[in-house]
Design a protein around this motif. Structure first.
Motif, mmCIF file in Angstrom:
data_model
loop_
_atom_site.group_PDB
_atom_site.id
_atom_site.type_symbol
_atom_site.label_atom_id
_atom_site.label_comp_id
_atom_site.label_asym_id
_atom_site.label_seq_id
_atom_site.Cartn_x
_atom_site.Cartn_y
_atom_site.Cartn_z
ATOM 1 N N ASN A 28 0.793 -1.271 0.012
ATOM 2 C CA ASN A 28 -0.103 0.040 0.036
ATOM 3 C C ASN A 28 0.908 1.438 -0.020
ATOM 4 O O ASN A 28 0.383 2.391 -0.102
ATOM 5 C CB ASN A 28 -0.975 0.105 1.110
ATOM 6 C CG ASN A 28 -2.174 -1.142 1.044
ATOM 7 O OD1 ASN A 28 -3.133 -0.596 0.285
ATOM 8 N ND2 ASN A 28 -1.954 -2.050 1.662
ATOM 9 N N ALA A 29 2.414 1.285 0.067
ATOM 10 C CA ALA A 29 2.734 2.456 0.030
ATOM 11 C C ALA A 29 3.136 3.040 -1.256
ATOM 12 O O ALA A 29 3.267 2.094 -2.168
ATOM 13 C CB ALA A 29 4.291 1.777 0.812
ATOM 14 N N LEU A 51 10.573 7.559 8.864
ATOM 15 C CA LEU A 51 11.756 7.011 8.217
ATOM 16 C C LEU A 51 11.457 5.939 7.914
ATOM 17 O O LEU A 51 12.137 5.436 6.504
ATOM 18 C CB LEU A 51 13.095 6.911 9.238
ATOM 19 C CG LEU A 51 14.405 6.900 8.529
ATOM 20 C CD1 LEU A 51 14.498 7.604 7.428
ATOM 21 C CD2 LEU A 51 15.510 6.899 9.470
ATOM 22 N N PHE A 52 10.772 4.976 8.266
ATOM 23 C CA PHE A 52 10.282 3.713 7.693
ATOM 24 C C PHE A 52 9.402 3.790 6.409
ATOM 25 O O PHE A 52 9.795 3.096 5.510
ATOM 26 C CB PHE A 52 9.553 2.916 8.559
ATOM 27 C CG PHE A 52 9.241 1.112 8.249
ATOM 28 C CD1 PHE A 52 10.088 0.515 8.063
ATOM 29 C CD2 PHE A 52 8.104 1.153 7.857
ATOM 30 C CE1 PHE A 52 10.076 -0.913 7.623
ATOM 31 C CE2 PHE A 52 7.589 -0.142 7.394
ATOM 32 C CZ PHE A 52 8.703 -0.965 7.202
ATOM 33 N N VAL A 53 8.432 4.797 6.454
ATOM 34 C CA VAL A 53 7.834 5.094 5.108
ATOM 35 C C VAL A 53 8.579 5.327 4.309
ATOM 36 O O VAL A 53 8.309 4.812 2.911
ATOM 37 C CB VAL A 53 6.784 6.131 5.482
ATOM 38 C CG1 VAL A 53 5.977 6.497 4.351
ATOM 39 C CG2 VAL A 53 5.913 5.578 6.514
ATOM 40 N N ALA A 57 9.143 3.444 0.583
ATOM 41 C CA ALA A 57 8.963 4.093 -0.801
ATOM 42 C C ALA A 57 10.375 4.058 -1.544
ATOM 43 O O ALA A 57 10.149 4.031 -2.885
ATOM 44 C CB ALA A 57 8.679 5.817 -0.452
ATOM 45 N N VAL A 58 11.625 3.952 -1.049
ATOM 46 C CA VAL A 58 12.754 3.794 -1.882
ATOM 47 C C VAL A 58 12.597 2.589 -2.326
ATOM 48 O O VAL A 58 12.889 2.335 -3.548
ATOM 49 C CB VAL A 58 13.819 4.034 -1.014
ATOM 50 C CG1 VAL A 58 15.105 3.569 -1.787
ATOM 51 C CG2 VAL A 58 14.084 5.568 -0.422
ATOM 52 N N VAL A 59 12.220 1.589 -1.715
ATOM 53 C CA VAL A 59 12.296 0.179 -2.047
ATOM 54 C C VAL A 59 11.088 0.124 -3.236
ATOM 55 O O VAL A 59 11.258 -0.621 -4.344
ATOM 56 C CB VAL A 59 11.716 -0.774 -0.987
ATOM 57 C CG1 VAL A 59 11.338 -2.136 -1.548
ATOM 58 C CG2 VAL A 59 12.965 -0.848 -0.010
ATOM 59 N N VAL A 66 8.341 -6.436 -0.673
ATOM 60 C CA VAL A 66 8.859 -6.793 0.767
ATOM 61 C C VAL A 66 9.962 -7.667 0.933
ATOM 62 O O VAL A 66 10.602 -7.603 1.949
ATOM 63 C CB VAL A 66 7.483 -7.316 1.538
ATOM 64 C CG1 VAL A 66 7.278 -8.753 1.128
ATOM 65 C CG2 VAL A 66 7.810 -7.413 3.046
ATOM 66 N N GLN A 67 10.033 -8.460 -0.183
ATOM 67 C CA GLN A 67 11.306 -9.212 -0.251
ATOM 68 C C GLN A 67 12.555 -8.553 -0.282
ATOM 69 O O GLN A 67 13.516 -8.626 0.567
ATOM 70 C CB GLN A 67 11.232 -10.451 -1.220
ATOM 71 C CG GLN A 67 10.220 -11.363 -1.406
ATOM 72 C CD GLN A 67 10.169 -12.093 -0.023
ATOM 73 O OE1 GLN A 67 9.154 -12.578 0.349
ATOM 74 N NE2 GLN A 67 11.444 -12.559 0.493
ATOM 75 N N LEU A 68 12.483 -7.336 -1.121
ATOM 76 C CA LEU A 68 13.589 -6.611 -1.146
ATOM 77 C C LEU A 68 13.893 -5.790 0.125
ATOM 78 O O LEU A 68 14.955 -5.512 0.561
ATOM 79 C CB LEU A 68 13.431 -5.446 -2.324
ATOM 80 C CG LEU A 68 14.762 -4.478 -2.527
ATOM 81 C CD1 LEU A 68 16.135 -5.288 -2.752
ATOM 82 C CD2 LEU A 68 14.506 -3.569 -3.634
ATOM 83 N N LEU A 69 12.696 -5.542 0.798
ATOM 84 C CA LEU A 69 12.903 -4.730 2.261
ATOM 85 C C LEU A 69 13.394 -5.509 3.179
ATOM 86 O O LEU A 69 14.319 -5.217 3.925
ATOM 87 C CB LEU A 69 11.482 -4.365 2.623
ATOM 88 C CG LEU A 69 11.355 -3.715 3.839
ATOM 89 C CD1 LEU A 69 11.883 -2.089 3.892
ATOM 90 C CD2 LEU A 69 9.722 -3.682 4.458
#
Length: 370
Positions: A28-29, A51-53, A57-59, A66-69
């Motif tokens: 949802n981001a 900062l997590f948002v 957003a960068v990901v 989410v896997q890259l996160l």
């Protein structure tokens, strides 16, 4: 060993306590551009720290999910942990083994934001020890903006106060031990405070914690409290009073005992301190053990046995449902077999933390981009 950490936690697939919640957030981001163009963030994203948002957003901007996160956060955490252990002249292999038993599964596969926040705080401690105040401030703010609970660590930098507490450790620790065994706790006072607070982000966080309490204090929890108390007494006898970083590390252990005493009914609160304190304890303990020629091997053996027992306890806990059987992302890509991780995690939410995630029942139908 750090490579194993990254392969296991960074490439996990639908495994761990947190993945379902962060999958929903990631899906949802918006991208970086979307952060400044969307009318409003999705509720799941808005509930996260800024900062997590931004990280998510960068990901998304990189085309990741989410896997890259997972991969980014675990790699960053592994790098910082190695840098911190090297800086503190710790027994790196031994400390990593202790970390694997006590913290790895919870931190790297259960609390993404908290784990990154702790890494930023470790960098802040290094900067503090070097006297680089600007870097210390930047890393501290980063920790706070990654997870607001990092504010609990801020008092650790008041080393002169902690030195006085450590010097007067016997009556102070005795007082906290008495409060702990009295069974009073702060659940009722916190509930009264929560009722008096206006609706806000902070009130929402406190409400989430209180929904998970009061928790029953188990026999093993009591043993753990007194073990930490004894560690404080043991380390306080020989720590380097002239070392700012050693004072911070020992203070983290004292803070853990204090939080366990005051918030005994809220393990979710004192666990936040534990994520830092266990690393601090391992650095000081094994450095101390190495100086003891007569009993070093026995002490190392006792620590190893206790740590393995902790790991076995975790792995055999019924609440460990989202972890086992472990699922690996490259295997999913190769076979296309998703496994039953999603169903097991939903069952875990339903059974253990049903009131926390209001949208969990919808998550089975949430579209995912693997």
């Amino acid at each position: 060993m750090l490579g194993i950490f990254i392969l296991v936690a960074g490439l996990r697939f639908e495994t761990g306590y947190d993945w379902l919640a962060y999958e929903i957030v990631t899906n949802n981001a918006p991208s970086i551009v979307g952060l400044f163009t969307v009318d409003a963030l999705a509720p799941q994203v808005k509930s996260m720290e800024p900062l997590f948002v931004l990280l998510v957003a960068v990901v998304k901007t990189m085309g990741g999910n989410v896997q890259l996160l997972y991969l980014v956060t675990v790699t960053f955490n592994a790098y910082v942990l190695y840098r911190f252990l090297k800086y503190t002249r710790a027994k790196i292999a031994v400390c990593l083994a202790i970390y694997a038993c006590w913290l790895f599964l919870a931190m790297q596969m259960g609390v993404i934001r908290q784990s990154v926040a702790v890494s930023f705080f470790l960098l802040s401690i290094i900067a503090f020890d070097k006297g680089k105040m600007l870097k210390q401030f930047v890393f501290l703010i980063a920790a706070l903006l990654m997870h607001y609970s990092s504010i609990m660590f801020l008092p650790l930098f008041f080393t002169r106060i902690w030195q006085k507490i450590i010097a007067a450790r016997l009556p102070i620790l005795f007082g906290f031990a008495l409060f702990y065994v009295s069974g009073l706790g702060l659940y009722k006072p916190i509930m009264l405070l929560l009722q008096s607070l206006p609706s806000s982000f902070l009130a929402g966080k406190l409400a989430m914690y209180t929904e998970l309490g009061p928790a029953e204090i188990s026999f093993l929890s009591r043993i753990y409290f007194f073990m930490n108390l004894m560690i404080c007494l043991y380390l306080a006898k020989s720590y380097d009073k002239s070392s700012r970083i050693d004072t911070v590390l020992l203070s983290a252990s004292f803070m853990l005992v204090m939080c366990q005493s005051l918030f005994s009914e809220f393990p979710l609160i004192w666990n936040r301190v534990q994520y830092l304190a266990v690393t601090a304890q391992s650095v000081l303990l094994f450095r101390n053990f190495s100086r003891d020629d007569n009993y070093a091997l026995m002490k190392f053996g006792m620590a190893a046995t206790l740590s393995m027992a902790v790991l076995v306890k975790d792995l055999t806990n019924p609440a460990f449902l989202p972890y086992l059987p472990y699922q690996w992302y490259p295997y999913y890509l190769y076979t296309g077999e998703p496994g039953d991780g999603r169903a097991r995690t939903v069952r875990f939410y339903d059974k253990y933390i049903k009131s926390v995630f209001e949208n969990k029942s919808e998550s089975l139908d949430t579209s995912t981009t693997h």
